[in-house]
Design a protein around this motif. Structure first.
Motif, PDB file in Angstrom:
ATOM      1  N   GLN A 133     -31.516  30.697 -34.801  1.00  0.00           N
ATOM      2  CA  GLN A 133     -32.601  30.561 -35.777  1.00  0.00           C
ATOM      3  C   GLN A 133     -33.891  31.178 -35.258  1.00  0.00           C
ATOM      4  OE1 GLN A 133     -33.127  27.049 -38.293  1.00  0.00           O
ATOM      5  NE2 GLN A 133     -31.511  26.046 -37.095  1.00  0.00           N
ATOM      6  N   ALA A 134     -34.179  30.941 -33.974  1.00  0.00           N
ATOM      7  CA  ALA A 134     -35.412  31.477 -33.397  1.00  0.00           C
ATOM      8  C   ALA A 134     -35.397  33.001 -33.407  1.00  0.00           C
ATOM      9  CB  ALA A 134     -35.594  30.961 -31.973  1.00  0.00           C
ATOM     10  N   PHE A 135     -34.241  33.601 -33.123  1.00  0.00           N
ATOM     11  CA  PHE A 135     -34.126  35.061 -33.153  1.00  0.00           C
ATOM     12  C   PHE A 135     -34.422  35.598 -34.547  1.00  0.00           C
ATOM     13  CE2 PHE A 135     -31.483  38.786 -34.104  1.00  0.00           C
ATOM     14  CZ  PHE A 135     -31.931  39.681 -33.140  1.00  0.00           C
ATOM     15  N   LEU A 136     -33.855  34.954 -35.566  1.00  0.00           N
ATOM     16  CA  LEU A 136     -34.066  35.411 -36.943  1.00  0.00           C
ATOM     17  C   LEU A 136     -35.516  35.205 -37.380  1.00  0.00           C
ATOM     18  CD1 LEU A 136     -30.799  33.999 -38.576  1.00  0.00           C
ATOM     19  CD2 LEU A 136     -31.280  36.377 -37.963  1.00  0.00           C
ATOM     20  N   VAL A 137     -36.064  34.041 -37.052  1.00  0.00           N
ATOM     21  CA  VAL A 137     -37.442  33.743 -37.453  1.00  0.00           C
ATOM     22  C   VAL A 137     -38.421  34.678 -36.755  1.00  0.00           C
ATOM     23  CG1 VAL A 137     -39.278  32.017 -37.317  1.00  0.00           C
ATOM     24  CG2 VAL A 137     -37.003  31.350 -38.058  1.00  0.00           C
ATOM     25  N   LYS A 138     -38.182  34.936 -35.471  1.00  0.00           N
ATOM     26  CA  LYS A 138     -39.073  35.824 -34.725  1.00  0.00           C
ATOM     27  C   LYS A 138     -39.128  37.210 -35.361  1.00  0.00           C
ATOM     28  CE  LYS A 138     -39.830  37.854 -30.147  1.00  0.00           C
ATOM     29  NZ  LYS A 138     -39.345  37.950 -28.747  1.00  0.00           N
ATOM     30  N   ASN A 139     -37.976  37.761 -35.702  1.00  0.00           N
ATOM     31  CA  ASN A 139     -37.940  39.095 -36.288  1.00  0.00           C
ATOM     32  C   ASN A 139     -38.509  39.119 -37.705  1.00  0.00           C
ATOM     33  OD1 ASN A 139     -36.426  41.194 -34.457  1.00  0.00           O
ATOM     34  ND2 ASN A 139     -35.374  39.252 -34.162  1.00  0.00           N
ATOM     35  N   MET A 140     -38.245  38.073 -38.486  1.00  0.00           N
ATOM     36  CA  MET A 140     -38.821  38.016 -39.827  1.00  0.00           C
ATOM     37  C   MET A 140     -40.343  37.902 -39.748  1.00  0.00           C
ATOM     38  SD  MET A 140     -38.726  38.149 -43.034  1.00  0.00           S
ATOM     39  CE  MET A 140     -36.957  38.218 -43.302  1.00  0.00           C
ATOM     40  N   ASN A 141     -40.842  37.046 -38.834  1.00  0.00           N
ATOM     41  CA  ASN A 141     -42.289  36.912 -38.672  1.00  0.00           C
ATOM     42  C   ASN A 141     -42.930  38.255 -38.320  1.00  0.00           C
ATOM     43  OD1 ASN A 141     -42.145  34.195 -39.156  1.00  0.00           O
ATOM     44  ND2 ASN A 141     -42.409  33.565 -37.031  1.00  0.00           N
ATOM     45  N   THR A 142     -42.327  38.963 -37.359  1.00  0.00           N
ATOM     46  CA  THR A 142     -42.863  40.254 -36.942  1.00  0.00           C
ATOM     47  C   THR A 142     -42.880  41.227 -38.108  1.00  0.00           C
ATOM     48  OG1 THR A 142     -42.050  39.920 -34.699  1.00  0.00           O
ATOM     49  CG2 THR A 142     -42.576  42.171 -35.328  1.00  0.00           C
ATOM     50  N   TRP A 143     -41.822  41.196 -38.884  1.00  0.00           N
ATOM     51  CA  TRP A 143     -41.689  42.114 -40.015  1.00  0.00           C
ATOM     52  C   TRP A 143     -42.791  41.899 -41.044  1.00  0.00           C
ATOM     53  CZ3 TRP A 143     -36.854  42.176 -43.737  1.00  0.00           C
ATOM     54  CH2 TRP A 143     -36.834  43.398 -44.433  1.00  0.00           C
ATOM     55  N   VAL A 144     -42.907  40.660 -41.540  1.00  0.00           N
ATOM     56  CA  VAL A 144     -43.854  40.416 -42.627  1.00  0.00           C
ATOM     57  C   VAL A 144     -45.299  40.548 -42.162  1.00  0.00           C
ATOM     58  CG1 VAL A 144     -42.273  39.000 -43.988  1.00  0.00           C
ATOM     59  CG2 VAL A 144     -43.721  37.898 -42.291  1.00  0.00           C
ATOM     60  N   VAL A 145     -45.599  40.061 -40.962  1.00  0.00           N
ATOM     61  CA  VAL A 145     -46.982  40.126 -40.480  1.00  0.00           C
ATOM     62  C   VAL A 145     -47.389  41.571 -40.211  1.00  0.00           C
ATOM     63  CG1 VAL A 145     -48.538  39.454 -38.601  1.00  0.00           C
ATOM     64  CG2 VAL A 145     -46.973  37.772 -39.581  1.00  0.00           C
ATOM     65  N   ASN A 146     -46.493  42.359 -39.665  1.00  0.00           N
ATOM     66  CA  ASN A 146     -46.788  43.770 -39.408  1.00  0.00           C
ATOM     67  C   ASN A 146     -47.082  44.515 -40.700  1.00  0.00           C
ATOM     68  OD1 ASN A 146     -47.034  46.222 -37.992  1.00  0.00           O
ATOM     69  ND2 ASN A 146     -44.883  46.706 -38.334  1.00  0.00           N
TER      70      ASN A 146
END
Length: 470
Positions: free
Chosen positions: A165-178
């Motif tokens: 879950q942390a791996f998925l959330v980390k990448n999604m967070n990076t994606w949307v914030v970027n």
């Protein structure tokens, strides 16, 4: 700047829900509005009556947005000592019980008129963009600044299948914030890294706590060691992840050395019964009390605040305890880096360090805060840090983006369109919310227009089906 610039602060919660994203953006709006260079608007969620009854404490509900605005302003004005001048607007929100969070429905960027869309501050940018429906934030605003409040990865890691879950959330967070933010402010290094981000604590302390600290300083000068007559305490929402698990482990490991210690715990939450049962089994005297406002007089005479939590980004209660003139014992963790500058803060690296810091703090008296230390904890200083970190002192001319952002916009345009579709689908599958649009009653309460039916069919509501709304 030769004219006032417009700043719109969007956040994910509102009073009377006493959470960090309800309180801190409210203070930020108030203290920014004292600066005559800015026209400030705070944009907060408006919930249905059913959600209000579930989320807001003490059965507080509102029939109209104006009633909630009056509640918010009265609470704020009683604490800041001046009349706030910023505007409050509401966006339609729904509460997800599964995720225990409020999410905007519809295109919340439309709350701000196009002619005022200059600077947007997204308090919890990942949260506001996970399920965003509508126009891209960068397409709407000249400058978008995200303020990262929450260490989502730390919470997710503690759940079932936490690493995945942390791996998925980390990448999604990076994606949307970027994609959606030009600049990101991380309150501490405890948060995940983001492109174009800086680490800076841009939060201050409710002025009420500094007033309490001033009174305690006067008592110290008059009474000496009798100014603080109580020992150690901890306050926090009573869920295991809010430091109670760490505190239990530390106390359990050093029961013999701390057998004379008396500690009071204050909090309410889903794990209250389990927490009380677990601490009652210790040989140390621990009393568990319902949650209270940290400014309550019951806390004024405690000398030592124990805070072993490592899930916070910057712990508000630690800052409040320091402002009240107390000694603080906390973990040597990135979330606490800001507090290292204060002599009353004792940090530890392990269990033995906790034992040493606790015993040392109980045996000594707090050092009265200097004027410089008081200022560093204040919202005036936090606002200065915010303006500096967000580079708003050199705010951009309307429609003129920084070169790095132009490049990012051009490269990510096609990704942005795909992301809008993906986030809309996530909205339906992941949150348990009913719709991507507010219900009719919410719409009437907020005075919103009825959306185009064809845009409602298009998941992302981004105009793929016709930007004219036909």
């Amino acid at each position: 700047m030769d004219k006032k610039r417009h700043i719109a602060i969007f956040t994910t919660a509102s009073l009377p829900w006493m959470t960090g994203t309800a309180v801190n953006p409210l203070f930020r709006a108030a203290f920014l509005s004292k600066d005559e260079r800015w026209n400030v608007t705070l944009v907060i969620p408006w919930l249905t009556k059913r959600d209000q009854e579930y989320v807001y404490p003490n059965k507080i509900t509102f029939d109209l947005p104006s009633e909630q605005e009056n509640f918010v302003r009265q609470w704020l004005d009683e604490r800041i000592g001046f009349k706030s001048t910023f505007r409050i607007l509401f966006y339609p929100g729904k509460f997800s019980r599964k995720m225990r969070s409020i999410f905007g429905v519809g295109d919340i960027t439309e709350i701000i008129p196009d002619e005022e869309a200059e600077i947007a501050v997204l308090e919890e940018p990942e949260h506001l963009t996970w399920y965003h429906h509508g126009k891209g934030w960068k397409a709407k605003f000249c400058l978008v600044v995200g303020v990262v409040h929450t260490n989502y990865l730390e919470y997710v890691k503690r759940e079932k299948n936490g690493r995945i879950q942390a791996f998925l959330v980390k990448n999604m967070n990076t994606w949307v914030v970027n994609i959606y933010c030009h600049k990101v402010i991380r309150l501490s290094a405890a948060t995940q890294k983001f492109p174009r981000s800086v680490v800076c604590n841009v939060h201050g302390v409710n002025p009420k706590f500094l007033e309490i600290g001033s009174r305690k300083k006067e008592q110290q000068e008059q009474l000496g060691s009798k100014a603080f007559t109580k020992g150690a305490y901890y306050i926090g929402k009573m869920v295991w992840n809010k430091g109670y698990k760490e505190l239990l482990k530390l106390l359990c490991s050093h029961q013999k050395e701390l057998k004379e210690l008396e500690i009071d715990l204050y909090g309410s939450g889903e794990d209250s019964v389990q927490v009380q049962e677990a601490f009652e089994k210790l040989d140390i005297k621990v009393q568990v009390h319902p949650g209270r406002d940290h400014a309550d007089p019951v806390f004024h005479d405690y000398k030592v605040f124990l805070n072993p939590s490592t899930t916070d980004v910057v712990c508000t209660t630690t800052a409040e305890a320091l402002a009240m003139g107390k000694l603080v014992v906390c973990a040597n963790h990135p979330s606490n880096d800001f507090f290292k500058q204060f002599p009353n803060c004792q940090m530890y690296d392990d269990g033995n360090g906790f034992l040493e810091a606790t015993c040392k703090s109980l045996a000594q008296e707090p050092t009265p805060l200097s004027d410089a230390e008081r200022h560093e904890l204040s919202w005036e200083a936090a606002t200065e840090r915010f303006l500096r970190s967000a580079e708003l002192d050199t705010a951009l001319i309307r429609n003129k983006l920084p070169e790095a952002s132009k490049l990012s916009m051009s490269k990510s345009y096609s990704i942005l369109r795909n992301l809008e579709v993906a986030s809309a689908l996530m909205h339906y599958m992941g949150t348990g919310l009913v719709s991507s649009q507010p219900d009719e009653k919410q719409r009437k309460e907020l005075g919103l227009a009825t959306p185009c039916k064809q845009k409602e069919i298009c998941f992302c509501a981004c105009g793929f089906c016709g930007s004219s709304g036909a």
